[in-house]
Every structure is written in C-alpha cells, then in structure tokens.
Scaffold this active site. Structure first.
Site, PDB file in Angstrom:
ATOM      1  CD1 TRP A 169      -6.453  16.927   0.774  1.00 11.67           C
ATOM      2  CD2 TRP A 169      -6.589  14.923  -0.227  1.00 11.67           C
ATOM      3  NE1 TRP A 169      -5.863  15.999   1.598  1.00 11.67           N
ATOM      4  CE2 TRP A 169      -5.927  14.758   1.022  1.00 11.67           C
ATOM      5  CE3 TRP A 169      -6.778  13.805  -1.035  1.00 11.67           C
ATOM      6  CZ2 TRP A 169      -5.469  13.523   1.477  1.00 11.67           C
ATOM      7  CZ3 TRP A 169      -6.305  12.579  -0.570  1.00 11.67           C
ATOM      8  CH2 TRP A 169      -5.664  12.434   0.666  1.00 11.67           C
ATOM      9  CD  GLU A 200       3.684  20.168  -0.495  1.00 14.25           C
ATOM     10  OE1 GLU A 200       4.256  20.053   0.602  1.00 14.25           O
ATOM     11  OE2 GLU A 200       2.612  19.592  -0.758  1.00 14.25           O
ATOM     12  CD  GLU A 207       6.344  19.481   9.691  1.00 13.27           C
ATOM     13  OE1 GLU A 207       6.176  18.709  10.657  1.00 13.27           O
ATOM     14  OE2 GLU A 207       5.908  19.253   8.549  1.00 13.27           O
ATOM     15  CG  ASP A 224       0.004  21.185   3.573  1.00  8.60           C
ATOM     16  OD1 ASP A 224       1.064  21.213   4.198  1.00  8.60           O
ATOM     17  OD2 ASP A 224      -0.243  20.356   2.687  1.00  8.60           O
ATOM     18  NE  ARG A 261       3.839  16.906  -1.911  1.00 11.43           N
ATOM     19  CZ  ARG A 261       2.893  16.734  -2.813  1.00 11.43           C
ATOM     20  NH1 ARG A 261       3.094  17.098  -4.067  1.00 11.43           N
ATOM     21  NH2 ARG A 261       1.745  16.216  -2.490  1.00 11.43           N
ATOM     22  CD  GLU A 302      -1.659  14.535   3.932  1.00 13.15           C
ATOM     23  OE1 GLU A 302      -0.491  14.152   3.837  1.00 13.15           O
ATOM     24  OE2 GLU A 302      -2.073  15.579   3.422  1.00 13.15           O
TER      25      GLU A 302
HETATM   26  C1  GCV Z   1       4.776  14.108   3.614  1.00 18.34           C
HETATM   27  C2  GCV Z   1       1.123  17.732   2.476  1.00 18.34           C
HETATM   28  C3  GCV Z   1       2.058  17.289   1.377  1.00 18.34           C
HETATM   29  C4  GCV Z   1       2.437  15.828   1.538  1.00 18.34           C
HETATM   30  C5  GCV Z   1       3.089  15.662   2.916  1.00 18.34           C
HETATM   31  C6  GCV Z   1       2.071  16.116   3.973  1.00 18.34           C
HETATM   32  C7  GCV Z   1       2.661  16.050   5.380  1.00 18.34           C
HETATM   33  O1  GCV Z   1      -0.095  17.101   2.357  1.00 18.34           O
HETATM   34  O2  GCV Z   1       1.454  17.510   0.139  1.00 18.34           O
HETATM   35  O3  GCV Z   1       3.339  15.503   0.527  1.00 18.34           O
HETATM   36  O4  GCV Z   1       3.470  14.332   3.132  1.00 18.34           O
HETATM   37  O5  GCV Z   1       1.714  17.448   3.729  1.00 18.34           O
HETATM   38  O6  GCV Z   1       3.164  17.073   5.812  1.00 18.34           O
HETATM   39  O7  GCV Z   1       2.607  15.015   6.000  1.00 18.34           O
END
Ligand code: GCV
Length: 673
Positions: free
Chosen positions: A495, A347, A341, A319, A124, A246
């Site tokens: 997703w 993104e 965070e 997200d 990202r 994930e």
């Molecule tokens: C670092 C989302 C993003 C992912 C990211 C994830 C996270 O799913 O698309 O790229 O991964 O968040 O924050 O862990």
C-alpha cells in the site's frame, strides 16, 4: 458628409457583427448528455414501433418505409434502445431521411457498480452523498428516474446498488423492502438490480457460527435469503462479492476456495435465474508482487466455477492506475466466464476535479491483444460482460463535473459496443451535452467549439499520466489517492508508493521480468517476451516491467531521469494548453458550465505542479541528479512537500484555497525516508 457616411457604415458593421456573435444557451449540466435531445416520449410517439420476434431480444432496427420511420426490435428492451439510438442520432444530425441502423449489444450484462454505503457516504465517490439516499425515509424517485433514463439511453442494463465493502444490513428485511422499491423504478428503464453482499452476513444477521461455504447451515441460510429477496424482487439480478480481499472475509477463512464460495452463492440464486459476480481483486501483503496474485489464485480454479458465476476482473493487475497493462487474467482463463471492471469514478485520476476522459484508457485496454486464442484475441473478446464503478452522487449534475459525465457516457457506449473508438464517443458526447449557441451554424460550432473540446478530451488522460506517474511508474499516491506521496514507505508494503517505484540512488522501477517477479510470464507469447525484453517493452510501461539505472538511455536518446522530468513538465504544459483553449471557448458555452470547467482546470494545473514538484523533487533527493536544462525549475522545494498531504473534507474531497491551490497539511510526525 463623407465623415458621417463612414461612421454610419462602421456602426452598421458593428451592429452586424454583434448580431452574428453567438449567444450561448443557458444550461447548468443537470441534463447531462440528454441536453440536446427531444424527450424520449416524443421520439417514441413519432415512430412506428414494432416487436419483431425474428430479431435478438435486445436488438433494434431503425428504418424508413412507406413514408414512415420504423423502429423494430426483438423485445421491449430492444425497442427502448432503438428509440434512444434514434434520439441520439437526431441530436447528432444523423437521422435524416433513409436512415437505416441495426444494432445489438456486444455483451448481455452491462452494469454499473455503486460503491454506496448505507450511511450515505460513497467510497471513492466525488459527486456528493449516495444518490439512493439510504438514510432518508423517502426514495428519491425523480433522481432514480433520471438515472434510469441516462443508463438506458446508452444501453446499460444493470446496477449493483451498494458498496463491495458491503454492510450486512443490506440483506435485512427493511433494506430488502427499500431495494425492492428502487428496483421497481429501475425496471421501467430495463435495469436489473443487484446487491453486493458481505461474506459474513449469516453470522452478522442471524448468529450462525460459521461462514464455511460447505457447511449445510450456511448453504441453507443463503438459499433462504435468496428466496426472500426474489419474493420481493422477482427479477433480482444477483450478487457481487468481494471476498478475501482487503480485510473482507471469504471462503479462504474456512480453508475453501473462491470457487467453493462463488458456487455456493450461485446455487442459491440459480433457481431464479440469478448470477454471482465474484471479484478477482485479491492480494495478500506478503507476496513479492501484487500484480501476480490474481493469476496465482484464479488460474488453478479455471473451469471450476458454476455456469451462473462470472469472475469480475479490474482492467489492470494492480488497481485502476492512470496507466497499467491489461490484467493477465484476461489472457489466461479459458473455461471461466470473465467480466471487465472499469472504474468510471476517478479514484486515481484527480477525482471530479481533473478533466480526464477515460474513453481512451478503456479503448487501449479493450483493444489489447491477449493472444489467448492466437493473435487477434483482444480483451474485448475474452470477456463475457462488463461493469464500471459509478461516478454518480447527489450533486445536481450527478457526477460533480460536467466533464466527469463524459466518462459515464463513454462507459455505457463501450459496454454496448467495445469496438467503438473513444474519439467518436467523445465527439458524440460533446454535441449532445453542450448546446449550440443561437445564431451559430453547425459548421462553425464544430470548428470553433467541438473540435477544440475534443482535442482537450483526447489528450486529457495522457496528460494525467504525464503529471502523475509517467513511463510506467504507478501507485505514487498518498492515502487519499488524490495527491503524490512517493516518500511513503511505512505500513503495509503493497500500500506504499516505495514498494512500486523502488527508487534508490542507482535506479527506479519494478522488475517484473524473468529476473524479477516474472509477472511477464503471466502474459501469453509474444507479449511475455515483448515485455521482458528492454528493447521491445513499450516505453510507456517500461518502469512497470523494468528496474532501470537513472542513466539508462531510452529511444529518445534521453536518460530515464531526463524522460521522467520531461514527462512531468509536459503534463503541466498540457493542462496549461487546456486552460488556454477553454478560455477561448467562453463565447460558446453557458456561463455556469464555462465557469465550472475554468475553475477546475486551474485546480488541475496547480495539482499537476504539486505532483511534479513532489515526485521530481523527491526522486532528485534520492539520485542527486540535476534537472535537465530544458525543463522548468520546480516551484516548491521538496522540504515543503515531503510527508505532507492535501486536506480533505468530510466526504474525502480535497480542499483548495481561494487561489485554487491544494491546501497541503504539515506532517503530524516525522518519518524516515
Ligand atoms: C471498494 C481500492 C480502493 C478501495 C476499493 C478497492 C476495491 O483498494 O482504494 O476503496 O474498495 O480498491 O476495489 O475493492
């Protein structure tokens, strides 16, 4: 005679007006917000600098006495912040005689998280490859110094160097040695170095059989690894962890909890004063509502985390969407340290192509009342620390777009003081970043340049919400997270956009009320009831919390369908307005910066049109309703957009053609709607 007199007067007037015409100062954006400042060393040399042990460590006091300017501070770090504050005040014209400014940061931990991979890609990341240059033999010292200075100038004091989707090799001897070199440079700017770790590192690096946090061998491995890191970096900050999320492994794979895992790591770094930042970004594919899951997993663990563990929570429950309510965890955890965070990298807000000033979004979140300790308990006060996912890369201007630099600046300023307002921060940023043309007064610069740019920035995030996903819609993205794909319903349900919009012929929206997933009850009263009740739910979140018939009438008297169409149309209109405003600012901006934003705003407008055509066109297919008469017709028929995605380059940046329109790829296969 008379004629020649008139000609002389006219020529004189023309000459005068040419002389008065502002001459933009050449600049290319590589100095970021330090463009208008005196060098730090010069500012430092101009003051009497003293450590005053009576002041808190990071606090400073700038004042005038005995015909001299003083900067007093509780420590070297405080002194640095004081000198940078003075530098900023000078650039803003606020450092006149009698200046008296005392400050200290609101949070002790103010970090950037870099999602940089060891192969130099950045997850990202939209400003080129990793700024740390992991694959080069040399350390990019000049860039790291520039980064250190920029961070310190806004009060940031920590950096997690690598991606939360971590590569175990970051903890091998070679990488620890390299990280130590980076840490040596960052230390000069008061920035502590941290690393993201992979849960399975003991298995990957040393062939352990398990990652069970209660297994003595695993515990010893982490203690030894901590000792090795601290031998190389005595002031190492600690670990950031993405676990059981994930596809990343974690303690749950061994029947243990997040607290078991975090505390085990906490014990390993505690002897050295290190910390563990444990992410709450967890969700499993089977749950009926992804927005509920962080509270479901972390609330039962409240009070069970060690003192040096802090739970890091994304601002919203899903997200980093253009608009989400704040994560309900901020109002629920009482005996656990929490860390915000934010995502500085855009993104979900047009990457480094769209002008989207995020100060307004973060202000909205930080000032939201959680009611955790009664009315007047904003998110800013329930958290103990703050992190932002960085938007930096190897591009010469570090962020890929001059306006993306504003988000790094705003994040730093809010991390220092979450009570600052986004508008003031944007105003400061503009004045420090864009050099005032020669021959232009401060007053004229403010009226003709600063105010119009401020107006664009302050409206920019809402414009993105409008053209991407208004009235509470969310996650309508295709796989790249750049363009629209409301039609996507194949694969892991949470997703896919269809999971979030739940549109059918009768209506649209995610029912998170007490009749639905009951997400509303994860909020404290009176918020829970406010969100639950259609009459009181804020309309900018209405489809986040409610599934509504297309013909349900909102407070405007318009139906849900009409409002959706109107918002998409308004989003495009707003970007058109930004473009017009920017076009008129050409006389005041260096050509390089003006051209960059001019091109990107054109891209943004075309992308906004694509978003509108894809979403409105798709929903229209589902509901069969006509467009309201007062919105513009769609440009591209849905048949030419459905199942299609933008083409991306090697680093994931979308490709636009010579007319700055997204290159939309034909579908590889046909899918059911
Ligand atoms: C670092 C989302 C993003 C992912 C990211 C994830 C996270 O799913 O698309 O790229 O991964 O968040 O924050 O862990």
């Amino acid at each position: 005679m008379r004629k020649s007199f008139i000609l002389t007067v006219l020529a004189g007037a023309a000459l005068l007006s040419a002389c008065n015409r502002p001459v933009p100062v050449a600049q290319d954006g590589t100095d970021l917000w330090l463009a208008a400042s005196r060098p730090y060393s010069e500012v430092l040399a101009s003051v009497q600098a003293d450590i005053d042990p009576a002041l808190p460590a990071e606090a400073f006091h700038i004042y005038d006495a005995d015909g001299q300017r003083h900067v007093a501070a509780g420590s070297e770090a405080g002194l640095r912040y004081g000198v940078y504050a003075l530098q900023r005040a000078e650039a803003l014209g606020q450092a006149g005689p009698g200046m008296d400014l005392q400050e200290q940061p609101f949070y002790d931990l103010r970090l950037l998280n870099h999602w940089d991979n060891l192969d130099d890609t950045v997850e990202r990341g939209y400003a080129g490859e990793s700024m740390w240059e992991w694959t080069s033999p040399a350390i990019p010292e000049a860039r790291i110094r520039q980064y250190g200075e920029l961070c310190a100038s806004v009060g940031l004091n920590g950096a997690v160097l690598n991606n939360v989707n971590s590569n175990p090799l970051i903890l091998d001897a070679e990488h620890i040695a390299r990280v130590a070199k980076i840490a040596d440079i960052l230390r000069e700017y008061g920035i502590k170095t941290y690393l993201s770790i992979k849960w399975t590192s003991p298995i990957a690096l040393n062939g352990l059989k398990s990652g069970d946090p209660l297994d003595p061998k695993v515990r010893k491995w982490w203690k030894d690894k901590a000792a090795e890191i601290y031998a190389a970096i005595p002031d190492f900050g600690g670990f950031l962890v993405k676990a059981n999320s994930e596809g990343q492994a974690g303690p749950q794979d061994y029947g243990r909890t997040h607290a078991d895992g975090a505390n085990m790591l906490g014990e390993a770094v505690a002897p050295y004063g290190g910390i563990v930042m444990w992410r709450a970004f967890v969700y499993s594919p089977t749950s009926p509502d992804r927005a509920n899951q962080a509270v479901e997993e972390f609330l039962p663990l409240d009070g069970k985390f060690a003192d040096n563990v802090i739970v890091q929570i994304k601002n919203g429950p899903v997200d980093f969407q253009p608009r989400e309510p704040f994560s309900p965890l901020f109002g629920k955890l009482k005996d656990t340290k929490m860390m915000m965070e934010f995502q500085v990298t855009q993104e979900y807000l047009g990457f480094s192509n769209h002008l989207a000033y995020l100060g307004t979004m973060w202000e909205e979140c930080l000032k939201s009342d959680t009611y955790r300790d009664g009315p007047g308990t904003p998110v800013s006060k329930t958290i103990n620390a703050i992190a932002g996912v960085a938007n930096t890369g190897r591009d010469p201007n570090l962020c890929g777009y001059v306006f993306a630099q504003a988000n790094w600046y705003a994040f730093g300023r809010l991390a220092w003081n979450p009570e600052l307002c986004a508008e003031q921060i944007a105003d400061e940023w503009i004045r420090q970043t864009f050099l005032k043309p020669e021959g232009m007064s401060d007053k004229a610069f403010t009226a003709k340049f600063v105010e119009p740019v401020l107006d664009i920035m302050m409206n920019s995030r809402e414009a993105v919400v409008n053209y991407e996903m208004p009235v509470g819609l969310h996650h309508l993205f295709g796989g790249t997270h750049y363009g629209p794909a409301p039609w996507d319903r194949l694969g892991r349900p949470d997703w896919t956009p269809a999971y979030y919009h739940k549109a059918d012929s009768a209506g649209i929206g995610f029912d998170r009320t007490r009749e639905g997933s009951d997400n509303v009850d994860q909020y404290n009263e009176p918020l829970a009831s406010t969100f639950n009740d259609l009459a009181t739910c804020p309309e900018n979140l209405i489809l986040w919390f409610h599934h509504l018939p297309w013909d349900y009438r909102l407070s405007s008297g318009r139906t849900v369908w009409e409002e959706i169409c109107l918002h998409y149309d308004t989003g495009i209109y707003q970007v058109e307005t930004f473009r017009r405003t920017w076009a008129g600012l050409k006389p005041y901006v260096a050509p390089a910066l003006w051209e960059e934003a001019n091109k990107k705003l054109e891209i943004q407008q075309h992308d906004a049109e694509w978003w509108r055509d894809a979403n409105v066109g798709y929903f229209q297919r589902i509901n069969g309703l006509p467009l309201p008469s007062d919105v513009r017709p769609l440009d591209t028929p849905i048949d030419s957009l459905i199942y299609r995605q933008v083409q991306s380059d090697r680093l994931g940046m979308p490709i636009h053609d010579e007319n700055n329109r997204p290159v939309i790829l034909a579908p590889r296969f046909r899918r059911p709607m």
